[in-house]
Design a protein around this motif. Structure first.
Motif, short mmCIF file in Angstrom:
data_model
loop_
_atom_site.label_atom_id
_atom_site.label_comp_id
_atom_site.label_asym_id
_atom_site.label_seq_id
_atom_site.Cartn_x
_atom_site.Cartn_y
_atom_site.Cartn_z
N THR A 1 5.41 6.65 0.28
CA THR A 1 6.16 5.55 0.90
C THR A 1 5.38 4.24 0.82
O THR A 1 4.25 4.16 1.32
CB THR A 1 6.42 5.89 2.39
OG1 THR A 1 6.95 7.21 2.46
CG2 THR A 1 7.40 4.91 3.02
N PRO A 2 5.98 3.21 0.18
CA PRO A 2 5.27 1.92 0.15
C PRO A 2 5.33 1.23 1.51
O PRO A 2 6.31 1.39 2.25
CB PRO A 2 6.04 1.11 -0.90
CG PRO A 2 7.32 1.82 -1.13
CD PRO A 2 7.27 3.17 -0.52
N GLU A 3 4.29 0.51 1.85
CA GLU A 3 4.32 -0.28 3.10
C GLU A 3 3.64 -1.63 2.86
O GLU A 3 2.73 -1.74 2.04
CB GLU A 3 3.67 0.49 4.26
CG GLU A 3 2.24 0.92 4.01
CD GLU A 3 1.67 1.79 5.13
OE1 GLU A 3 2.45 2.41 5.88
OE2 GLU A 3 0.43 1.86 5.23
N ASP B 1 -7.29 -1.16 -1.48
CA ASP B 1 -6.38 -0.22 -0.80
C ASP B 1 -4.97 -0.29 -1.35
O ASP B 1 -4.11 0.53 -1.00
CB ASP B 1 -6.31 -0.55 0.71
CG ASP B 1 -7.65 -0.35 1.38
OD1 ASP B 1 -8.22 0.74 1.22
OD2 ASP B 1 -8.13 -1.30 2.02
N ARG C 1 0.86 -1.18 0.00
CA ARG C 1 0.00 0.00 0.00
C ARG C 1 0.90 1.23 0.00
O ARG C 1 2.02 1.18 0.50
CB ARG C 1 -0.84 -0.04 1.28
CG ARG C 1 -1.79 1.12 1.42
CD ARG C 1 -2.73 0.91 2.59
NE ARG C 1 -2.04 1.07 3.88
CZ ARG C 1 -2.65 0.97 5.07
NH1 ARG C 1 -3.94 0.69 5.13
NH2 ARG C 1 -1.97 1.11 6.19
N LEU C 2 0.41 2.31 -0.58
CA LEU C 2 1.19 3.55 -0.55
C LEU C 2 0.70 4.42 0.60
O LEU C 2 -0.49 4.66 0.74
CB LEU C 2 1.02 4.33 -1.85
CG LEU C 2 1.97 4.03 -3.01
CD1 LEU C 2 1.87 5.13 -4.06
CD2 LEU C 2 3.41 3.89 -2.55
N ASN C 3 1.67 4.88 1.38
CA ASN C 3 1.37 5.84 2.44
C ASN C 3 2.05 7.13 2.02
O ASN C 3 3.25 7.30 2.24
CB ASN C 3 1.92 5.28 3.76
CG ASN C 3 1.62 6.20 4.92
OD1 ASN C 3 1.00 7.26 4.74
ND2 ASN C 3 2.06 5.81 6.11
N GLY C 4 1.31 7.99 1.34
CA GLY C 4 1.96 9.14 0.68
C GLY C 4 2.82 8.59 -0.45
O GLY C 4 2.32 7.87 -1.32
N VAL D 1 1.23 -4.51 3.90
CA VAL D 1 0.04 -4.67 4.75
C VAL D 1 -0.50 -6.09 4.61
O VAL D 1 -0.25 -6.77 3.61
CB VAL D 1 -1.08 -3.66 4.38
CG1 VAL D 1 -0.70 -2.24 4.75
CG2 VAL D 1 -1.45 -3.76 2.89
N ILE E 1 -8.70 -4.08 5.55
CA ILE E 1 -7.82 -3.77 4.42
C ILE E 1 -8.15 -4.72 3.27
O ILE E 1 -8.10 -5.95 3.44
CB ILE E 1 -6.33 -3.89 4.81
CG1 ILE E 1 -6.02 -2.92 5.95
CG2 ILE E 1 -5.42 -3.60 3.61
CD1 ILE E 1 -4.59 -2.97 6.45
#
Ligand code: TPP
Ligand code: SF4
Length: 344
Positions: free
Chosen positions: A249-251, A263, A244-247, A253, A259
């Protein structure tokens, strides 16, 4: 009468293969030989050009035309050949040392020009032929014969280099995943423009097991993520994880508890902007699964097409021209023997 269809065997030369038993190079050779018949290109129109290194022995083993050239200069020879013989299918075979160290500059320029070549970079993160010195892709801290206290160079990311140079097709595969490699190589060969494929290749002698954490059959489901155009980045043996992209930044999940796949980051190989590709390339194991597949596939005019077109237009406007005449015109003078000896 139509020529008989070629098979994998038609592309295997009679040369004895001189790689160490178990070297990942064998797998890459076999997949290239397997893919070529499907492309339907006559053997005499195929050329393999390499630099220097274990990987660069490749042209000997292909029953096609080939050059085993000089260190890092395969892109240079390939550029010249493609410019003069655009109908040929030209493959550049290089290693991480050959392509990114001594040949780094040459690799950059071939990619920015978008010359229609298929470049396969065998990345074993070491110099194999010269017996185990660290290379531009060796990891930070790696102890080798030339870095006995640990490598203090930060490694290059080959795909980020290719994306920054605007290679129009950029992909990654691993030697142990033969089906995946075949698909990637076939797409790379069919692409018009510079195709750059990085293959993680195990050097059993000087860097054995460098990719075992994610490249083996057992590790692949949990530790790699397949890039599929238009699909969300899902991975895991149970297909229960995603990116998932947080801004920006990939993360990583886990799917469930609210989720869902909607998402997740959706892969788009057709973006002209290379930012997404670079973001994917920055996902580093073991914090992230290693992305494999096609990072970028876009259309751009090729150098050889533009060059041919430019020459044609110039000829239409000014005539065919004559080289001898060109040498004689403009600011020219003749150095006579007595002038040459004249003291000013
Ligand atoms: C001008 C020049 N400098 C250095 C060398 C020595 N040399 C030969 S191959 C090589 C590096 C090979 O590493 P890589 O490209 O990673 O290929 P591999 O052998 O691992 O497939 C070097 C430094 C050379 N042959 N020519
Ligand atoms: S030294 Fe490494 S890269 Fe070279 S042939 Fe042997 S296993 Fe392959």
């Amino acid at each position: 009468m139509a020529a008989p269809a070629l098979t994998r065997k038609d592309f295997a030369s009679a040369q004895e293969v001189r790689w160490c038993p178990g070297c990942g190079d064998y797998s890459i050779l076999a997949q290239v030989q397997k893919v070529l018949p499907d492309l339907g290109i006559p053997k005499e129109n195929i050329v393999f050009i390499s630099g220097i290194g274990c990987s660069s022995r490749f042209p000997y083993y292909m029953e096609t035309y080939g050059f085993h050239s000089i260190h890092g200069r395969a892109p240079t020879l390939a550029s010249g050949l493609k410019a003069s013989r655009p109908e040929l299918s030209i493959w550049v075979i290089t290693g991480d040392g050959d392509g990114l160290s001594i040949g780094g500059n040459h690799l950059l320029h071939v990619m920015r020009r978008n010359i229609d070549l298929t470049i396969v970079l065998f990345n074993n993160q070491i110099y194999g032929l010269t017996k185990g010195q660290y290379s531009p892709t060796s990891e930070f801290g790696k102890k080798t014969k030339t870095s006995p206290l640990g490598n203090i160079d930060f490694p290059i990311r080959p795909l980020s280099v290719a994306l920054a140079a605007e290679a129009s097709f950029v992909a990654r595969s691993v030697d142990a995943d033969v089906k995946h490699m075949q698909q990637v190589l076939e797409r790379a060969a069919r692409h018009k423009g510079t195709s750059f494929v990085e293959v993680y290749q195990n050097c059993v002698i000087f860097n054995d097991g460098a990719f075992d954490g994610f490249a083996t059959k057992e590790q692949r489901p949990e530790h790699t993520v397949q890039l599929v155009h238009g699909k969300p980045l899902v991975f895991g043996a149970k297909r229960d994880k995603g990116i998932r992209l947080n801004g920006f930044t990939p993360e990583v999940v886990t799917l469930g508890n609210g989720i869902t796949e909607s998402d997740l980051l959706v892969h788009n190989e057709a973006l002209h902007d290379p930012t997404l590709g670079m973001l994917l390339d920055r996902m580093t194991h073991p914090d992230f699964p290693v992305p494999v597949g096609v990072f970028r596939a876009v259309e751009r005019p090729t150098y050889e097409d533009m060059m041919t077109d430019q020459i044609q237009r110039a000829v239409e406007r000014r005539g065919a021209g004559e080289l001898g005449q060109l040498f004689r015109e403009g600011d020219v003078w003749e150095v006579k023997a007595k002038d040459a000896n004249r003291v000013p």
